[in-house]
Design a protein around this motif. Sequence first.
Motif, PDB file in Angstrom:
ATOM      1  N   LYS A 655      -3.761   6.513  -6.854  1.00 20.82           N
ATOM      2  CA  LYS A 655      -3.629   6.800  -8.274  1.00 20.82           C
ATOM      3  C   LYS A 655      -2.220   6.486  -8.763  1.00 20.82           C
ATOM      4  N   LYS A 656      -1.223   6.797  -7.922  1.00 17.03           N
ATOM      5  CA  LYS A 656       0.173   6.558  -8.297  1.00 17.03           C
ATOM      6  C   LYS A 656       0.427   5.072  -8.557  1.00 17.03           C
ATOM      7  N   PHE A 657      -0.145   4.222  -7.708  1.00 13.84           N
ATOM      8  CA  PHE A 657       0.121   2.782  -7.818  1.00 13.84           C
ATOM      9  C   PHE A 657      -1.068   1.999  -8.381  1.00 13.84           C
ATOM     10  N   ARG A 658      -1.912   2.700  -9.128  1.00 14.79           N
ATOM     11  CA  ARG A 658      -3.011   2.061  -9.864  1.00 14.79           C
ATOM     12  C   ARG A 658      -3.882   1.197  -8.944  1.00 14.79           C
ATOM     13  N   TYR A 659      -4.163   1.750  -7.754  1.00 16.90           N
ATOM     14  CA  TYR A 659      -5.097   1.136  -6.814  1.00 16.90           C
ATOM     15  C   TYR A 659      -4.643  -0.248  -6.327  1.00 16.90           C
ATOM     16  N   THR A 660      -3.343  -0.491  -6.354  1.00 16.82           N
ATOM     17  CA  THR A 660      -2.800  -1.730  -5.791  1.00 16.82           C
ATOM     18  C   THR A 660      -2.503  -1.485  -4.319  1.00 16.82           C
ATOM     19  N   LYS A 661      -3.381  -1.979  -3.434  1.00 17.20           N
ATOM     20  CA  LYS A 661      -3.318  -1.626  -2.016  1.00 17.20           C
ATOM     21  C   LYS A 661      -2.022  -2.062  -1.348  1.00 17.20           C
ATOM     22  N   THR A 662      -1.471  -3.169  -1.801  1.00 21.14           N
ATOM     23  CA  THR A 662      -0.225  -3.635  -1.195  1.00 21.14           C
ATOM     24  C   THR A 662       0.880  -2.608  -1.392  1.00 21.14           C
ATOM     25  N   ARG A 663       0.994  -2.072  -2.619  1.00 18.68           N
ATOM     26  CA  ARG A 663       2.021  -1.061  -2.902  1.00 18.68           C
ATOM     27  C   ARG A 663       1.690   0.256  -2.220  1.00 18.68           C
ATOM     28  N   VAL A 664       0.377   0.596  -2.151  1.00 18.96           N
ATOM     29  CA  VAL A 664      -0.041   1.846  -1.491  1.00 18.96           C
ATOM     30  C   VAL A 664       0.349   1.815  -0.020  1.00 18.96           C
ATOM     31  N   ALA A 665       0.045   0.702   0.631  1.00 24.71           N
ATOM     32  CA  ALA A 665       0.365   0.585   2.058  1.00 24.71           C
ATOM     33  C   ALA A 665       1.864   0.673   2.287  1.00 24.71           C
ATOM     34  N   LYS A 666       2.641   0.041   1.396  1.00 24.61           N
ATOM     35  CA  LYS A 666       4.100   0.084   1.531  1.00 24.61           C
ATOM     36  C   LYS A 666       4.621   1.513   1.371  1.00 24.61           C
ATOM     37  N   PHE A 667       4.055   2.252   0.412  1.00 26.39           N
ATOM     38  CA  PHE A 667       4.458   3.641   0.173  1.00 26.39           C
ATOM     39  C   PHE A 667       4.150   4.525   1.383  1.00 26.39           C
ATOM     40  N   LEU A 668       2.983   4.330   1.984  1.00 27.86           N
ATOM     41  CA  LEU A 668       2.560   5.154   3.123  1.00 27.86           C
ATOM     42  C   LEU A 668       3.230   4.743   4.428  1.00 27.86           C
ATOM     43  N   GLY A 669       3.821   3.525   4.415  1.00 25.11           N
ATOM     44  CA  GLY A 669       4.490   3.069   5.635  1.00 25.11           C
ATOM     45  C   GLY A 669       3.537   2.511   6.662  1.00 25.11           C
ATOM     46  N   ILE A 670       2.389   1.999   6.216  1.00 31.25           N
ATOM     47  CA  ILE A 670       1.426   1.381   7.122  1.00 31.25           C
ATOM     48  C   ILE A 670       1.118  -0.019   6.604  1.00 31.25           C
ATOM     49  N   ASN A 671       0.463  -0.846   7.451  1.00 32.11           N
ATOM     50  CA  ASN A 671       0.118  -2.180   6.960  1.00 32.11           C
ATOM     51  C   ASN A 671      -1.210  -2.147   6.217  1.00 32.11           C
ATOM     52  N   ARG A 672      -1.498  -3.238   5.586  1.00 30.14           N
ATOM     53  CA  ARG A 672      -2.674  -3.312   4.708  1.00 30.14           C
ATOM     54  C   ARG A 672      -3.965  -3.126   5.496  1.00 30.14           C
ATOM     55  N   ASN A 673      -4.065  -3.716   6.656  1.00 29.62           N
ATOM     56  CA  ASN A 673      -5.295  -3.599   7.462  1.00 29.62           C
ATOM     57  C   ASN A 673      -5.554  -2.154   7.868  1.00 29.62           C
ATOM     58  N   THR A 674      -4.468  -1.454   8.211  1.00 31.67           N
ATOM     59  CA  THR A 674      -4.615  -0.036   8.598  1.00 31.67           C
ATOM     60  C   THR A 674      -5.109   0.778   7.409  1.00 31.67           C
ATOM     61  N   LEU A 675      -4.579   0.487   6.221  1.00 32.47           N
ATOM     62  CA  LEU A 675      -5.009   1.205   5.025  1.00 32.47           C
ATOM     63  C   LEU A 675      -6.495   0.987   4.775  1.00 32.47           C
ATOM     64  N   ASP A 676      -6.946  -0.259   4.871  1.00 32.13           N
ATOM     65  CA  ASP A 676      -8.376  -0.540   4.657  1.00 32.13           C
ATOM     66  C   ASP A 676      -9.235   0.212   5.668  1.00 32.13           C
TER      67      ASP A 676
END
Length: 686
Positions: A655-676
């Motif tokens: 919600k913070k990053f308007r569902y932009t997964k690249t920014r979400v993954a960066k915020f959480l400190g994980i890579n995109r594949n892990t987030l998915d």
Amino acid sequence: MNSTQDPDGLLELILDRCIQICGVESGSLMLIDEKSAVLDVVTSRGMNQQILRETRLKIGQGITGMAASTGRAKLVNDISKDPDYIQVKEEIKSELVAPMIVEDGIIGVISLDSNRLNAFSAEMLEIVSVLANQAAQIFKNLQTIRSLEQRTKIQTTLIEISKLVTSTLDLNEIFEGIMVTMEKSLRLEKGSIVLHNKEEGVLRIVAASGLSQEEMDKGSYQSGEGITGKVFETGEAMIIESVANHPAFLNRVGYLSHFKHDPHNVSLLCSPILSDQNIIGVVNAFIIQNKHTDLKSYLDFLQVVASIISQSIKIQSLVEEAKKEISRENIQLKRELKNKYKFGSLIGKATSMEKMFEKIQLVADSRASVLITGESGTGKEMIANAIHYNSSRSENPFIKINCAAIPENLLESELFGHKKGSFTGAVSDKKGKFEMADTGSIFLDEIGEMDLNLQSKLLRVLQEREIEAVGSVKAKKVDVRIIAATNAELEQLVAEKKFRADLFYRLNVVKINTPPLRERTEDIPLLINHFLEKYAKDNNKIIKGISREASKLLLKYRWPGNVRELENVIERAVVLAQEELLSEEDFSDIVEHFEEHHETHPEIQSASTEPLSSSEPLDLASGRLTPSQLDNLDGRAMEIVVNEVESRLIQYAMKKFRYTKTRVAKFLGINRNTLDKKIKELNIEY
């Protein structure tokens, strides 16, 4: 001898003076015919002309022929004692022969005869020899002058023909002009241009000088038939020195009856007309021949004329082909425009768009003025195109003008035209847009920006259907349909007295409002696919589509620039794309907009806590768990608590990053594949 510019008159004068000096009864002057190696009698005195014509001495034959061969003068005071003498006239007793020599070349012979023995002296021989040589030099100079004059005339005539050819593209005018110019400038008696008709398989006269249309119609030849057909068949130019005596001359159109002179002195020159090594016709000309006519120079001239005719035909062919191509392109373009602006090509399935399409269809074929309103970028010009190209005026002009893009002092001239001298810089008359759009439509974009004074003149066009150019006192009727567009609130401008109310009501016969893109979000996927296909093709790229995340990103954006902004965003993404599937990373500008918007207006909502196999929800936010909650987690405590924390954290970041997964993954400190993977395992919906 220096008193005349006439070679024929000079020869007459030379012979008369020689006879006078020697005091003899007869004589002749002969010039060498190099082609047949004989002596031609040019002029004579006291001699039988028929005998002279029949007795043509060969070079080296008789004492006259010997003088022409050796270049040595000879005096015979008793012809009976000279074995080389050939009797021409019985009463002749003495003869004097002097060659005409110039530049070490022999051009002729002066022969003087007497009925007396010992009529000539050595002094006479010397005088006649000197006189003959001087006369030869002057005669040669006069021949050169005459040749130069002839060439000058030929060059002048070619220049005139060249000017004629460049002044028109009408082949009939060119052909007739060439024949008239040849006849006037070079005094060629008759002539014709004969072209091969492929459909009929025959040669036909297409232009001629001195022939009636009836005579021209008779000028039809098969390949190889007559002189014209022979030149066409062989492709070789020809000189017929005496056309009346030539067996191949057909005289089919009655040429010989036109000549006042002896037809035996009429020569015919023929040249093939070539085009890319193909023979397409023949050009011919008749000329009255005199003793010094240079037929070869005339034939060279005729061959140049044939080349000019060929080029004219080729240019005409290219022009006709270009016209056909332009016509084909014009037809194709009109078809494409009609197809482009047909109602089915206006993209939209929203209810507001369907209502707008219905209104366009109803208004397209009427004469009513149309006012198109809406925000910038909503496609007002495209709607105007659709109205025009689906109307009965679609084949007629469609003129567009942006009223805001032209300074007020120039807009009147641009719309209505101006007369020469009506203002500084008006160096010639100019048509205005309304005159150019006559019988068609005119599109006035940004009509709200028009000056009040000009609005009154536009009102006259709507009321009276006539225009008046700047500097003119005469009105001109026009039949123009007006389609106007604006992104301004004209009603408000009318209330503020910035727009004429009467003009507003004249323009607002039919009002079409183009809805903003944010009010028809269901059309966004359609538009995305359309622009993806268009710009992938334009940029020669393979783009299969956009990711689900990117699609959601574009759907959530408000699009203040409407369809135009969406089109620009898609075009930029396609141009810069490195993958076949566009992701949210390809729409960085949109992502940055959401980030800036979030920093300015933080709206972070906590995710609701759902019960986990217990009636009591987990209060992870406080960090405290009740004994009953812990008992329910027996054997799965670590898994459930960790999953719950991860789920809430991911939802918060999304919600913070308007569902932009690249920014979400960066915020959480994980890579995109892990987030998915986490989203799938935790069954997180977004």
